[in-house]
Write an enzyme that holds these catalytic residues in place. Structure first.
Site, PDB file in Angstrom:
ATOM      1  N   TYR A 135       0.692  -1.217  -0.039  1.00  0.00           N
ATOM      2  CA  TYR A 135      -0.059   0.063   0.121  1.00  0.00           C
ATOM      3  C   TYR A 135       0.884   1.256   0.028  1.00  0.00           C
ATOM      4  O   TYR A 135       0.693   2.164  -0.857  1.00  0.00           O
ATOM      5  CB  TYR A 135      -0.796  -0.116   1.313  1.00  0.00           C
ATOM      6  CG  TYR A 135      -1.509   1.191   1.539  1.00  0.00           C
ATOM      7  CD1 TYR A 135      -2.633   1.813   0.753  1.00  0.00           C
ATOM      8  CD2 TYR A 135      -1.059   1.907   2.681  1.00  0.00           C
ATOM      9  CE1 TYR A 135      -3.334   2.970   0.961  1.00  0.00           C
ATOM     10  CE2 TYR A 135      -1.662   3.227   2.929  1.00  0.00           C
ATOM     11  CZ  TYR A 135      -2.830   3.785   2.241  1.00  0.00           C
ATOM     12  OH  TYR A 135      -3.554   4.772   2.256  1.00  0.00           O
ATOM     13  N   ASN A 164      -2.066  10.125  10.963  1.00  0.00           N
ATOM     14  CA  ASN A 164      -3.192   8.938  11.145  1.00  0.00           C
ATOM     15  C   ASN A 164      -4.657   9.904  11.265  1.00  0.00           C
ATOM     16  O   ASN A 164      -4.840  10.517  12.572  1.00  0.00           O
ATOM     17  CB  ASN A 164      -2.987   8.186  12.290  1.00  0.00           C
ATOM     18  CG  ASN A 164      -1.842   7.192  11.927  1.00  0.00           C
ATOM     19  OD1 ASN A 164      -0.883   7.620  11.561  1.00  0.00           O
ATOM     20  ND2 ASN A 164      -2.120   5.977  12.221  1.00  0.00           N
ATOM     21  N   ARG A 186     -15.107  -1.754  18.761  1.00  0.00           N
ATOM     22  CA  ARG A 186     -14.997  -2.658  19.665  1.00  0.00           C
ATOM     23  C   ARG A 186     -15.210  -2.463  21.170  1.00  0.00           C
ATOM     24  O   ARG A 186     -15.789  -3.127  21.898  1.00  0.00           O
ATOM     25  CB  ARG A 186     -13.440  -3.208  19.561  1.00  0.00           C
ATOM     26  CG  ARG A 186     -13.050  -4.008  18.217  1.00  0.00           C
ATOM     27  CD  ARG A 186     -11.734  -4.576  18.356  1.00  0.00           C
ATOM     28  NE  ARG A 186     -11.876  -5.876  19.140  1.00  0.00           N
ATOM     29  CZ  ARG A 186     -11.015  -6.588  19.653  1.00  0.00           C
ATOM     30  NH1 ARG A 186      -9.865  -6.249  19.323  1.00  0.00           N
ATOM     31  NH2 ARG A 186     -11.237  -7.239  20.594  1.00  0.00           N
ATOM     32  N   ARG A 208       1.862   7.015  17.473  1.00  0.00           N
ATOM     33  CA  ARG A 208       1.332   7.601  16.275  1.00  0.00           C
ATOM     34  C   ARG A 208       0.897   9.171  16.507  1.00  0.00           C
ATOM     35  O   ARG A 208       0.638   9.617  17.595  1.00  0.00           O
ATOM     36  CB  ARG A 208      -0.087   6.938  15.750  1.00  0.00           C
ATOM     37  CG  ARG A 208       0.053   5.375  15.711  1.00  0.00           C
ATOM     38  CD  ARG A 208       1.155   5.396  14.221  1.00  0.00           C
ATOM     39  NE  ARG A 208       1.335   3.814  13.937  1.00  0.00           N
ATOM     40  CZ  ARG A 208       2.326   3.173  14.216  1.00  0.00           C
ATOM     41  NH1 ARG A 208       3.378   3.581  14.822  1.00  0.00           N
ATOM     42  NH2 ARG A 208       2.419   1.979  13.716  1.00  0.00           N
TER      43      ARG A 208
END
Length: 319
Positions: A135, A164, A186, A208
């Protein structure tokens, strides 16, 4: 680019594309092309769309993406889709004389061992993170193709690399979504079922740079209204948050009180990805939303649009 320019957002159903369309409407851009987008896999369809609608400005946000799970399961699909999309869209933009185009890359394009924070100069200098290499290679090819059109044809094709992203319109499926939307779904399901614990991939130590999608959209509009932007530029917060810290905050936002367990047999991905945000700040832009505010807004959107519940106050204590 002005308020009446004919503007095409390619990938308007993606996280960043949807945010761009929202910001364009909110900021009074009247020329947003609302017609159904062409399938970027088919050059004839792309050609017909450009011929009919004659876009002057293009934001290219299309291309399949996903979290570690999707990258491990469908690497060929992700790479193939992104290569076809960027090749067909850039060629059509060139052929039809688009005045200005912005291509959104990905922070996955940076080498796994690049110095932190991640600077543009590090692109192409080392091996990519293996879990997302196909990717990332396709995304990096898009950057190089934009630069090639600029050199050969003088096209004003610009490149921005967002950190992100997360926010409304994201993919909240646990199997394919990026870390924040996947965790939101979740945690919500674990809370609904009263699960005493939840097991997450990795160790929680990966770091991140997270940024709200509408902040990315605002930065894109800012960059496209600059007279001259040469070379790619990062769009990030410049702040690093560990996955463990993110999980703790998200559990509070959702209101999940169970135990968090880590499965260290699963990959963490790249150990650290924090973008160098200074060049964009020096141009006069910085994100306007904190991570905690963005997470609350994202969870409220998820409640209202995905699970069809009214937003709750149970998570309002998170600062």
């Amino acid at each position: 680019m002005n308020r009446s320019s004919r503007i095409l957002v390619v990938g308007s159903e993606t996280l960043f594309g949807a945010a761009l369309a929202r910001q364009l409407r909110q900021q009074g851009f009247s020329g947003l092309i609302e017609a159904a987008e062409p399938d970027p896999h088919f050059p004839a369809a792309v050609e017909e769309h450009f011929r009919e609608h004659r876009p002057e400005v293009v934001f290219l946000t299309a291309g399949l993406s996903g979290g570690i799970g999707l990258n491990r399961q469908r690497p060929a699909t992700l790479m193939h889709d992104n290569l076809l999309t960027v090749c067909h869209m850039l060629e059509a933009a060139h052929r039809h004389g688009v005045a200005r185009l912005l291509y959104l890359g990905s922070s996955c394009m940076y080498p796994r061992e690049a110095a932190q924070p991640l600077r543009i100069e590090s692109l192409g200098t080392g091996l990519l993170e293996p879990t997302s290499a196909p990717y990332a290679t396709a995304r990096h090819a898009g950057l190089l193709l934009c630069e090639a059109y600029r050199r050969e044809h003088g096209c004003d094709f610009r490149v921005a690399i967002p950190a992100n992203g997360y926010g409304p319109e994201d993919d909240f499926a646990p199997e394919s979504g990026h870390v924040i939307p996947a965790l939101i779904s979740r945690f919500h399901e674990a809370k609904r079922m009263g699960a005493p614990s939840i097991t997450l991939w990795g160790t929680g130590t990966a770091v991140r740079d997270f940024i709200y999608a509408d902040d990315v959209a605002e930065a894109c509009l800012f960059l496209m209204q600059k007279a001259a932007v040469t070379g790619p530029i990062n769009i990030g917060s410049g702040l690093g948050t560990s996955i463990a810290e993110l999980v703790e905050t998200l559990a509070q936002v959702v209101g999940y009180r169970g135990n968090i367990e880590w499965d260290a047999s699963k990959p963490d991905g790249q150990p650290r990805k924090v973008l160098d945000a200074l060049p964009l700040r020096n141009l006069g832009w910085r994100p306007g939303r904190s991570l905690s505010d963005g997470l609350r807004q994202t969870y409220d959107w998820y409640l209202h649009h995905v699970v069809k519940e009214a937003p709750r106050d149970a998570h309002s204590f998170v600062s």
